[in-house]
Design a protein around this motif. Structure first.
Motif, mmCIF file in Angstrom:
data_model
loop_
_atom_site.group_PDB
_atom_site.id
_atom_site.type_symbol
_atom_site.label_atom_id
_atom_site.label_comp_id
_atom_site.label_asym_id
_atom_site.label_seq_id
_atom_site.Cartn_x
_atom_site.Cartn_y
_atom_site.Cartn_z
ATOM 1 N N ASN A 179 10.407 17.695 8.193
ATOM 2 C CA ASN A 179 11.819 17.382 7.964
ATOM 3 C C ASN A 179 12.066 15.903 7.685
ATOM 4 O O ASN A 179 13.088 15.353 8.094
ATOM 5 C CB ASN A 179 12.662 17.840 9.160
ATOM 6 N N CYS A 180 11.148 15.269 6.981
ATOM 7 C CA CYS A 180 11.336 13.883 6.549
ATOM 8 C C CYS A 180 11.585 13.869 5.040
ATOM 9 O O CYS A 180 10.836 14.500 4.277
ATOM 10 C CB CYS A 180 10.109 13.033 6.890
ATOM 11 N N HIS A 181 12.636 13.158 4.610
ATOM 12 C CA HIS A 181 13.057 13.190 3.214
ATOM 13 C C HIS A 181 13.541 11.811 2.770
ATOM 14 O O HIS A 181 14.076 11.042 3.564
ATOM 15 C CB HIS A 181 14.202 14.192 3.027
ATOM 16 N N TYR A 182 13.343 11.521 1.492
ATOM 17 C CA TYR A 182 13.870 10.312 0.852
ATOM 18 C C TYR A 182 13.401 9.056 1.569
ATOM 19 O O TYR A 182 14.161 8.376 2.246
ATOM 20 C CB TYR A 182 15.408 10.363 0.783
ATOM 21 N N GLY A 183 12.120 8.761 1.377
ATOM 22 C CA GLY A 183 11.560 7.604 2.062
ATOM 23 C C GLY A 183 10.642 6.788 1.194
ATOM 24 O O GLY A 183 10.055 7.262 0.215
ATOM 25 N N SER A 184 10.496 5.524 1.583
ATOM 26 C CA SER A 184 9.598 4.584 0.929
ATOM 27 C C SER A 184 8.660 3.995 1.967
ATOM 28 O O SER A 184 9.107 3.511 3.013
ATOM 29 C CB SER A 184 10.407 3.461 0.260
ATOM 30 N N ILE A 185 7.359 4.060 1.673
ATOM 31 C CA ILE A 185 6.334 3.477 2.540
ATOM 32 C C ILE A 185 5.516 2.543 1.657
ATOM 33 O O ILE A 185 4.894 2.992 0.695
ATOM 34 C CB ILE A 185 5.434 4.570 3.159
ATOM 35 N N ARG A 186 5.515 1.251 1.972
ATOM 36 C CA ARG A 186 4.889 0.329 1.022
ATOM 37 C C ARG A 186 4.286 -0.889 1.721
ATOM 38 O O ARG A 186 4.699 -1.264 2.817
ATOM 39 C CB ARG A 186 5.904 -0.142 -0.029
ATOM 40 N N ASP A 187 3.273 -1.449 1.069
ATOM 41 C CA ASP A 187 2.624 -2.690 1.498
ATOM 42 C C ASP A 187 2.058 -2.547 2.905
ATOM 43 O O ASP A 187 2.510 -3.188 3.855
ATOM 44 C CB ASP A 187 3.608 -3.857 1.420
ATOM 45 N N LEU A 188 1.014 -1.709 3.010
ATOM 46 C CA LEU A 188 0.328 -1.467 4.280
ATOM 47 C C LEU A 188 -1.066 -2.062 4.210
ATOM 48 O O LEU A 188 -1.779 -1.897 3.220
ATOM 49 C CB LEU A 188 0.224 0.036 4.558
ATOM 50 N N ARG A 189 -1.481 -2.731 5.314
ATOM 51 C CA ARG A 189 -2.759 -3.437 5.324
ATOM 52 C C ARG A 189 -3.505 -3.142 6.627
ATOM 53 O O ARG A 189 -2.889 -3.031 7.694
ATOM 54 C CB ARG A 189 -2.539 -4.944 5.209
ATOM 55 N N GLY A 190 -4.841 -3.072 6.530
ATOM 56 C CA GLY A 190 -5.657 -2.891 7.724
ATOM 57 C C GLY A 190 -6.343 -1.541 7.735
ATOM 58 O O GLY A 190 -6.122 -0.692 6.867
ATOM 59 N N SER A 191 -7.184 -1.318 8.744
ATOM 60 C CA SER A 191 -7.976 -0.100 8.852
ATOM 61 C C SER A 191 -7.500 0.753 10.012
ATOM 62 O O SER A 191 -7.218 0.244 11.092
ATOM 63 C CB SER A 191 -9.460 -0.451 9.050
ATOM 64 N N CYS A 192 -7.430 2.063 9.765
ATOM 65 C CA CYS A 192 -7.055 3.032 10.792
ATOM 66 C C CYS A 192 -8.197 4.028 10.968
ATOM 67 O O CYS A 192 -8.943 4.298 10.026
ATOM 68 C CB CYS A 192 -5.778 3.759 10.399
ATOM 69 N N TYR A 193 -8.281 4.619 12.151
ATOM 70 C CA TYR A 193 -9.375 5.543 12.454
ATOM 71 C C TYR A 193 -8.894 6.981 12.454
ATOM 72 O O TYR A 193 -9.362 7.827 13.205
ATOM 73 C CB TYR A 193 -10.049 5.116 13.755
ATOM 74 N N ASP A 194 -7.977 7.257 11.606
ATOM 75 C CA ASP A 194 -7.539 8.547 11.097
ATOM 76 C C ASP A 194 -6.707 8.188 9.873
ATOM 77 O O ASP A 194 -6.882 7.107 9.318
ATOM 78 C CB ASP A 194 -6.774 9.360 12.153
ATOM 79 N N ASP A 195 -5.803 9.038 9.456
ATOM 80 C CA ASP A 195 -5.077 8.798 8.213
ATOM 81 C C ASP A 195 -4.199 7.554 8.317
ATOM 82 O O ASP A 195 -3.375 7.442 9.230
ATOM 83 C CB ASP A 195 -4.205 10.007 7.888
ATOM 84 N N LEU A 196 -4.351 6.643 7.363
ATOM 85 C CA LEU A 196 -3.494 5.464 7.356
ATOM 86 C C LEU A 196 -2.041 5.876 7.131
ATOM 87 O O LEU A 196 -1.131 5.350 7.761
ATOM 88 C CB LEU A 196 -3.977 4.480 6.288
ATOM 89 N N VAL A 197 -1.835 6.860 6.248
ATOM 90 C CA VAL A 197 -0.529 7.498 6.098
ATOM 91 C C VAL A 197 -0.756 9.003 6.129
ATOM 92 O O VAL A 197 -1.646 9.516 5.448
ATOM 93 C CB VAL A 197 0.168 7.109 4.778
ATOM 94 N N ALA A 198 0.033 9.715 6.913
ATOM 95 C CA ALA A 198 -0.040 11.173 6.972
ATOM 96 C C ALA A 198 1.347 11.756 6.790
ATOM 97 O O ALA A 198 2.307 11.304 7.415
ATOM 98 C CB ALA A 198 -0.627 11.624 8.309
ATOM 99 N N LEU A 199 1.454 12.761 5.912
ATOM 100 C CA LEU A 199 2.682 13.538 5.737
ATOM 101 C C LEU A 199 2.346 14.965 6.130
ATOM 102 O O LEU A 199 1.793 15.731 5.329
ATOM 103 C CB LEU A 199 3.181 13.480 4.287
ATOM 104 N N ASN A 200 2.632 15.316 7.386
ATOM 105 C CA ASN A 200 2.201 16.586 7.962
ATOM 106 C C ASN A 200 3.413 17.466 8.250
ATOM 107 O O ASN A 200 4.047 17.368 9.301
ATOM 108 C CB ASN A 200 1.408 16.344 9.250
ATOM 109 N N ALA A 201 3.743 18.346 7.295
ATOM 110 C CA ALA A 201 4.985 19.112 7.379
ATOM 111 C C ALA A 201 4.984 20.123 8.523
ATOM 112 O O ALA A 201 6.054 20.488 9.010
ATOM 113 C CB ALA A 201 5.233 19.832 6.051
#
Length: 407
Positions: A179-201
């Motif tokens: 239920n997330c809509h109309y969004g902007s995700i930008r300019d991300l830096r660094g390392s993550c130990y799973d998904d740096l960005v996840a869209l899990n409906a």
């Protein structure tokens, strides 16, 4: 009314002082630079029409043994119709201090802390959200989780993760539930130990995720850049662009993940300007013996109506795996691959596209593999380009009209 007391010495608890400022419900809570850092022991709660601002390099730290969220919003547990509006968090180094908390709650039971999930910042039921200019340091699990949030932006974020407590696993950067809509995700830096960005409906409140733009990921030795997940709830209209770095699982995954009869459904996917390759998969990641993933991955059981993948440049020096892979029992109705280039420096060939599923229509333009096969696998391609070269070594024509042999 007694003035809220702020210490900022890294020794005394600042929770009550900061929360008192938030509870005054002023439009801006602007914390001054602390002498050392702000120390909190309970979850801060932000309200509608409010911004919490810290100096960019000021640290706010979760005290040892707190075992809780650092920040949530007031309508977190409310009905969606009572959502908060216009919430903003700006600046600060948000240090979850994971080694000072109980070990990873997904792998170690903690009966005395039933609500402890290792999340750093979790915001649910918000319309109008802005997170910017933040460093997210050492969460136990996810750094930022958004659930049932619309009209949001997350930008200028640095991830500063250690190797977990006790393992470097399940540590997402920005994680969107349903239920997330109309969004902007930008300019991300660094390392993550799973998904740096996840869209899990199919997580959290469970529901469609639509109309999200992801622009600018810069990471080395990271688990993955972006995961899209749909099982029974669709993911539609997602643009992922300008991704740089090395990833030890995959760069972009289009996935179902959960077992069951439902098919993941995706539409309106655009991935472009991808400058990425595989990273070394180190023992600390606890992935030994697991599947070696392709760079761009369409998992078994998904249905994708339309996807465009363009301007991909992969120079591979570590792992032999396809650049794009459609697994068995996955269906892609319309796939466009444009200007996908792979340079294989391993000495053993691998395909640009491995198809073990069904692609109803494939359009492939301007591919380049420097001799590696363009397409492999035992899947079905029902229609597409009639003139595709088999090995990707076709000479291209330069702007000046002269032939470029591609080497």
């Amino acid at each position: 009314m007694e003035e809220a007391k702020l210490y900022g010495d890294g020794l005394h608890d600042d929770t009550q002082g900061i929360q008192a400022l938030l509870d005054a419900r002023t439009a801006l809570v602007d914390l001054p630079a602390p002498e050392v850092c702000y120390l909190i022991s309970k979850t801060l709660v932000i309200h509608s029409n409010q911004e919490l601002r810290l100096p960019r390099l000021a640290t706010i730290r979760l005290a040892d043994g707190s075992n809780c969220l650092m920040l949530r919003n007031e309508a977190f547990d409310a009905e969606p119709t009572a959502a908060d509006e216009n919430v903003a968090v700006t600046g600060g180094i948000w240090d979850y201090n994971n080694r000072g908390q109980l070990p990873h709650p997904w792998h170690f039971p903690h009966d005395g802390f039933p609500d402890y999930d290792g999340l750093c910042i979790c915001l649910r039921h918000v319309r109008g959200l802005h997170l910017t200019g933040m460093t997210l340091k050492d969460p136990m699990t996810f750094a930022v989780t958004l659930d049932f949030v619309s009209y949001f932006s997350v930008e200028d974020i640095t991830f500063d993760f250690n190797y977990g407590h006790p393992w470097a696993i399940n540590m997402d950067g920005v994680h969107l539930d349903g239920n997330c809509h109309y969004g902007s995700i930008r300019d991300l830096r660094g390392s993550c130990y799973d998904d740096l960005v996840a869209l899990n409906a199919d997580e959290g409140t469970r529901g469609p995720i639509t109309n999200v733009d992801i622009d600018g990921i810069f990471s080395e030795d990271c688990h993955s850049a972006v995961r899209l997940l749909s099982c029974s709830c669709p993911v539609k209209n997602v643009h992922i662009r300008n991704v740089y770095g090395t990833y030890y699982q995959y760069c972009i995954g289009v996935t179902k993940f959960f077992d069951g009869p439902s098919e993941g459904y995706f539409d309106g996917l655009v991935f472009d300007n991808i400058f990425a390759s595989k990273a070394e998969r180190k023992p600390v990641y606890r992935k030994d013996g697991m599947m070696v993933y392709p760079l761009i991955w369409f998992e078994e059981g998904v249905t994708v109506r339309n996807v465009t993948v363009s301007n991909v440049f992969r120079v591979e020096e570590r792992v032999k795996t396809p650049t794009v892979c459609v697994e068995k029992n996955a269906t892609v109705e319309n796939m466009l691959l444009d200007n996908v280039v792979q340079e294989n420096r391993l000495g053993e060939p691998f395909p640009l596209l491995e198809n073990n599923g069904t692609i109803r229509r494939l359009s492939m333009t301007r591919p380049r593999t420097y001799g590696d096969p363009l397409i492999s696998g035992d899947g079905v391609i029902e229609a597409g380009n009639a003139d595709l070269p088999k090995d990707g070594s076709r000479a291209e024509t330069r702007a000046d009209g002269k032939e470029d042999p591609g080497h």
